[in-house]
Scaffold this motif. Structure first.
Motif, PDB file in Angstrom:
ATOM      1  N   ASN A  11       0.843  -1.189   0.000  1.00  0.00           N
ATOM      2  CA  ASN A  11       0.000   0.000   0.000  1.00  0.00           C
ATOM      3  C   ASN A  11       0.881   1.244   0.000  1.00  0.00           C
ATOM      4  O   ASN A  11       1.963   1.252   0.621  1.00  0.00           O
ATOM      5  N   PRO A  12       0.468   2.307  -0.677  1.00  0.00           N
ATOM      6  CA  PRO A  12       1.281   3.532  -0.694  1.00  0.00           C
ATOM      7  C   PRO A  12       1.440   4.079   0.710  1.00  0.00           C
ATOM      8  O   PRO A  12       0.440   4.222   1.443  1.00  0.00           O
ATOM      9  N   PRO A  13       2.655   4.366   1.144  1.00  0.00           N
ATOM     10  CA  PRO A  13       2.845   4.946   2.482  1.00  0.00           C
ATOM     11  C   PRO A  13       2.211   6.331   2.570  1.00  0.00           C
ATOM     12  O   PRO A  13       2.099   7.043   1.562  1.00  0.00           O
ATOM     13  N   THR A  14       1.832   6.713   3.755  1.00  0.00           N
ATOM     14  CA  THR A  14       1.146   7.997   3.947  1.00  0.00           C
ATOM     15  C   THR A  14       2.011   9.167   3.500  1.00  0.00           C
ATOM     16  O   THR A  14       1.517  10.127   2.891  1.00  0.00           O
ATOM     17  N   TRP A  15       3.321   9.106   3.821  1.00  0.00           N
ATOM     18  CA  TRP A  15       4.205  10.213   3.435  1.00  0.00           C
ATOM     19  C   TRP A  15       4.227  10.400   1.924  1.00  0.00           C
ATOM     20  O   TRP A  15       4.307  11.546   1.429  1.00  0.00           O
ATOM     21  N   LEU A  16       4.144   9.290   1.162  1.00  0.00           N
ATOM     22  CA  LEU A  16       4.168   9.380  -0.299  1.00  0.00           C
ATOM     23  C   LEU A  16       2.882  10.033  -0.815  1.00  0.00           C
ATOM     24  O   LEU A  16       2.924  10.901  -1.699  1.00  0.00           O
ATOM     25  N   LYS A  17       1.742   9.636  -0.259  1.00  0.00           N
ATOM     26  CA  LYS A  17       0.473  10.216  -0.687  1.00  0.00           C
ATOM     27  C   LYS A  17       0.452  11.723  -0.439  1.00  0.00           C
ATOM     28  O   LYS A  17       0.045  12.506  -1.307  1.00  0.00           O
ATOM     29  N   GLU A 147      -0.414  -3.737 -11.178  1.00  0.00           N
ATOM     30  CA  GLU A 147      -1.337  -3.986 -10.070  1.00  0.00           C
ATOM     31  C   GLU A 147      -0.839  -3.329  -8.795  1.00  0.00           C
ATOM     32  O   GLU A 147      -0.968  -3.874  -7.694  1.00  0.00           O
ATOM     33  N   SER A 148      -0.257  -2.144  -8.959  1.00  0.00           N
ATOM     34  CA  SER A 148       0.400  -1.491  -7.824  1.00  0.00           C
ATOM     35  C   SER A 148      -0.030  -0.038  -7.699  1.00  0.00           C
ATOM     36  O   SER A 148       0.331   0.793  -8.543  1.00  0.00           O
ATOM     37  N   PRO A 149      -0.774   0.322  -6.659  1.00  0.00           N
ATOM     38  CA  PRO A 149      -1.094   1.728  -6.410  1.00  0.00           C
ATOM     39  C   PRO A 149       0.149   2.579  -6.144  1.00  0.00           C
ATOM     40  O   PRO A 149       0.154   3.771  -6.448  1.00  0.00           O
ATOM     41  N   VAL A 150       1.203   1.952  -5.587  1.00  0.00           N
ATOM     42  CA  VAL A 150       2.433   2.704  -5.289  1.00  0.00           C
ATOM     43  C   VAL A 150       3.031   3.274  -6.569  1.00  0.00           C
ATOM     44  O   VAL A 150       3.417   4.445  -6.634  1.00  0.00           O
ATOM     45  N   VAL A 151       3.105   2.451  -7.622  1.00  0.00           N
ATOM     46  CA  VAL A 151       3.637   2.916  -8.906  1.00  0.00           C
ATOM     47  C   VAL A 151       2.774   4.055  -9.437  1.00  0.00           C
ATOM     48  O   VAL A 151       3.287   5.064  -9.947  1.00  0.00           O
ATOM     49  N   TRP A 153       0.945   6.227  -7.807  1.00  0.00           N
ATOM     50  CA  TRP A 153       1.156   7.465  -7.059  1.00  0.00           C
ATOM     51  C   TRP A 153       2.460   8.151  -7.463  1.00  0.00           C
ATOM     52  O   TRP A 153       2.504   9.371  -7.663  1.00  0.00           O
ATOM     53  N   ILE A 154       3.525   7.368  -7.576  1.00  0.00           N
ATOM     54  CA  ILE A 154       4.812   7.967  -7.957  1.00  0.00           C
ATOM     55  C   ILE A 154       4.743   8.522  -9.377  1.00  0.00           C
ATOM     56  O   ILE A 154       5.247   9.624  -9.656  1.00  0.00           O
TER      57      ILE A 154
END
Length: 545
Positions: A11-17, A147-151, A153-154
């Motif tokens: 899951n995307p870390p809060t700091w990244l969001k 399949e990655s929300p992290v990607v 967001w970045i």
């Protein structure tokens, strides 16, 4: 190397969001700020002609109808909406005068300008608005790819502050719309393959059709998609491959009405694009070097360059202080990304994005190397590559911050923040600039207007060539009081006696050669940093003693 499945579960870390949301907010601000500040370039002036409902034939007729001098404001009607002409007239302009450009963007911006105004800022605001759709589009594609929300967001963060994205978000052309369609069509293809049903294939067909009606280079995107499907299906003729072929054929059939009506005007399109076929680059190594240097401008750009039509060394991409590090960075980035993707346990996650960026780009480079030309270093033709790079970089960074090794996570976090800050610095530079290096004609227009404004009783000689007309339309925004002398080669115009400074942007006229022989005038060439094809010449009247 750890498996990519670990990244998909993260899951995307809060700091990244929080960080990405802040930079998206800044990116939106820069997209809409100072929309009217930068010089309205020649390409954008032709956009205004399109939405005015007039044609190039009418423009040329305007020049040939006048035997004496006219005010440049005569051409104002070609830069504003004519209430007596509608969307059909905009389409007619494209068919007869600019057939290499499909009509979707121009119809949309015509309707937009009717509501928000046809000033430079009003027309550009449509591109800024469309550019906002790139955020959900790239996020969707990242989900389908990895399949990655992290990607996702970045990738949104990188695109938000990318100076290249910002430039096209403020240009009154179709490229913001085209980028959204590239991303959406690629995501729709992956979804259609993953969930085989008629609705998903129809959605994909619709995105392809919209892309084709926005930019004909969508054909290259479609071919990249086709290569992916063939490889993904392991070179077997499956139902998925059949569906792709049927959808592609359907998209072409829907484009067919446009192709049929523009075929009679194909010679006009060839004339308009012939400049990119000329071999301006001295050798293939220089072409490749400039191509690589421009990769860095996706992430960081301080507007360090000169005009692309005057290459003689790499210093024209800026100083050597900039060019050499940029070249090293690009080579290192491409090499690292290539090795990273090759080592992935599952190649399918990266194959589409690799083909999407690599195939159109490589094809243009090879074509230029064989036949000459500068198509491959036109940033607007390389948008699939730049989008792919931003997504791949986002994936690599997301992969590393999801690892258990603390040092990898820390370095990746530092690089993410560094790239976002580098983009933000570039955006501030863009915010402050009066023109940007990608608009090769802007600096010349700026300098020409300054020279003419400083002259006493100036007169600008014009003809009906497309290059000349494009320059005049742009100058009309910045030289509202200058008088023009339209000329044609079949007659010699008489020079008004009260004109003490006579300017030419081209020398291929009988009047120019007549004045060369006239002892009443002295000739000098004005040094313009980024000149039109034949520069700027001034005949100054000699005061008789």
């Amino acid at each position: 190397m750890d498996k990519p499945q670990l990244l998909a579960k993260a899951n995307p870390p809060t700091w990244l969001k929080i960080l990405v949301i802040i930079f998206i907010g800044l990116g939106i601000f820069f997209r809409f700020a100072h929309l009217g500040q930068k010089i309205y370039c020649c390409d954008e002036s032709w956009t205004s002609v399109a939405i005015s409902g007039h044609t190039v034939a009418e423009l040329k007729q305007e020049v040939s109808n006048h035997q004496g001098t006219i005010l440049i404001t005569t051409f104002d009607k070609y830069q504003h909406i004519n209430p007596d002409r509608g969307v059909a007239d905009t389409v007619n302009y494209l068919i007869t005068s600019d057939p290499q450009h499909p009509p979707l963007y121009y119809v949309m911006v015509r309707l937009w300008a009717q509501v928000f105004g046809d000033s430079p800022s009003g027309v550009r605001s449509f591109s800024a608005f469309i550019s906002l759709f790139i955020f959900p589009s790239v996020y969707w594609l990242c989900l389908e790819l990895f399949e990655s929300p992290v990607v996702g967001w970045i990738a949104m963060g990188l695109i938000a502050v990318s100076p290249l994205q910002l430039f096209f978000a403020q240009e009154a052309r179709q490229y913001s719309l085209w980028m959204v369609e590239i991303l959406v069509s690629s995501a729709a293809l992956l979804r259609a393959i993953r969930q085989e049903n008629k609705i998903n294939w129809v959605v994909y067909a619709l995105t392809l059709t919209l892309g084709l009606y926005t930019h004909l280079f969508t054909v290259l995107v479609m071919i990249a998609h086709g290569i992916y499907v063939v490889i993904q299906q392991q070179f077997r003729f499956t139902k998925t491959l059949l569906n792709y072929l049927l959808v592609s054929i359907a998209a072409f059939l829907m484009l067919l009405p446009w192709l049929i009506v523009v075929i009679p005007y194909i010679s006009t399109a060839l004339e308009l694009t012939s400049g990119f076929a000329l071999k301006w680059i001295n050798n293939p190594f220089e072409l490749i070097a400039i191509f690589l240097i421009r990769v860095t401008r996706t992430f960081f750009d301080l507007n360090l360059t000169s005009d692309i039509f005057a290459f003689n060394s790499l210093t024209l991409e800026g100083s050597l202080f900039y060019s050499i590090p940029a070249l090293i960075f690009s080579l290192s980035l491409i090499l690292y990304l290539g090795l990273f993707l090759v080592k992935l346990p599952s190649k399918k996650t990266s194959l589409l994005i690799f083909l999407l960026g690599g195939f159109p780009s490589l094809l243009l480079v090879i074509y230029d190397l064989i036949s000459g030309g500068i198509r491959s270093i036109q940033v607007r033709y390389q948008l699939p590559l730049y989008l792919s790079l931003e997504i791949i970089v986002a994936y690599v960074l997301a992969f590393h911050i999801s690892q258990e090794k603390t040092w990898q996570t820390k370095i990746s976090q530092f690089i993410i923040v560094g790239l976002l800050i580098a983009g933000l610095i570039s955006d501030v530079r863009f915010f402050q600039a009066g023109n940007w290096w990608t608009q090769s004609d802007v600096q010349s227009i700026k300098e020409i207007s300054q020279v003419i404004n400083q002259s006493e009783r100036p007169l600008l000689v014009i003809n009906d060539s497309l290059i000349n007309l494009g320059g005049i339309l742009t100058l009309s925004h910045y030289l509202p009081k200058i008088r023009l002398l339209p000329i044609a080669d079949h007659y010699l115009s008489s020079i008004p006696q009260n004109s003490s400074h006579i300017f030419f942007m081209q020398t291929n006229s009988s009047l120019f050669h007549k004045l060369e022989q006239n002892k009443t005038y002295s000739l000098k060439k004005i040094k313009i940093l980024n000149p039109p094809p034949r520069g700027l010449w001034e005949f100054e009247k000699i005061e008789q003693s």
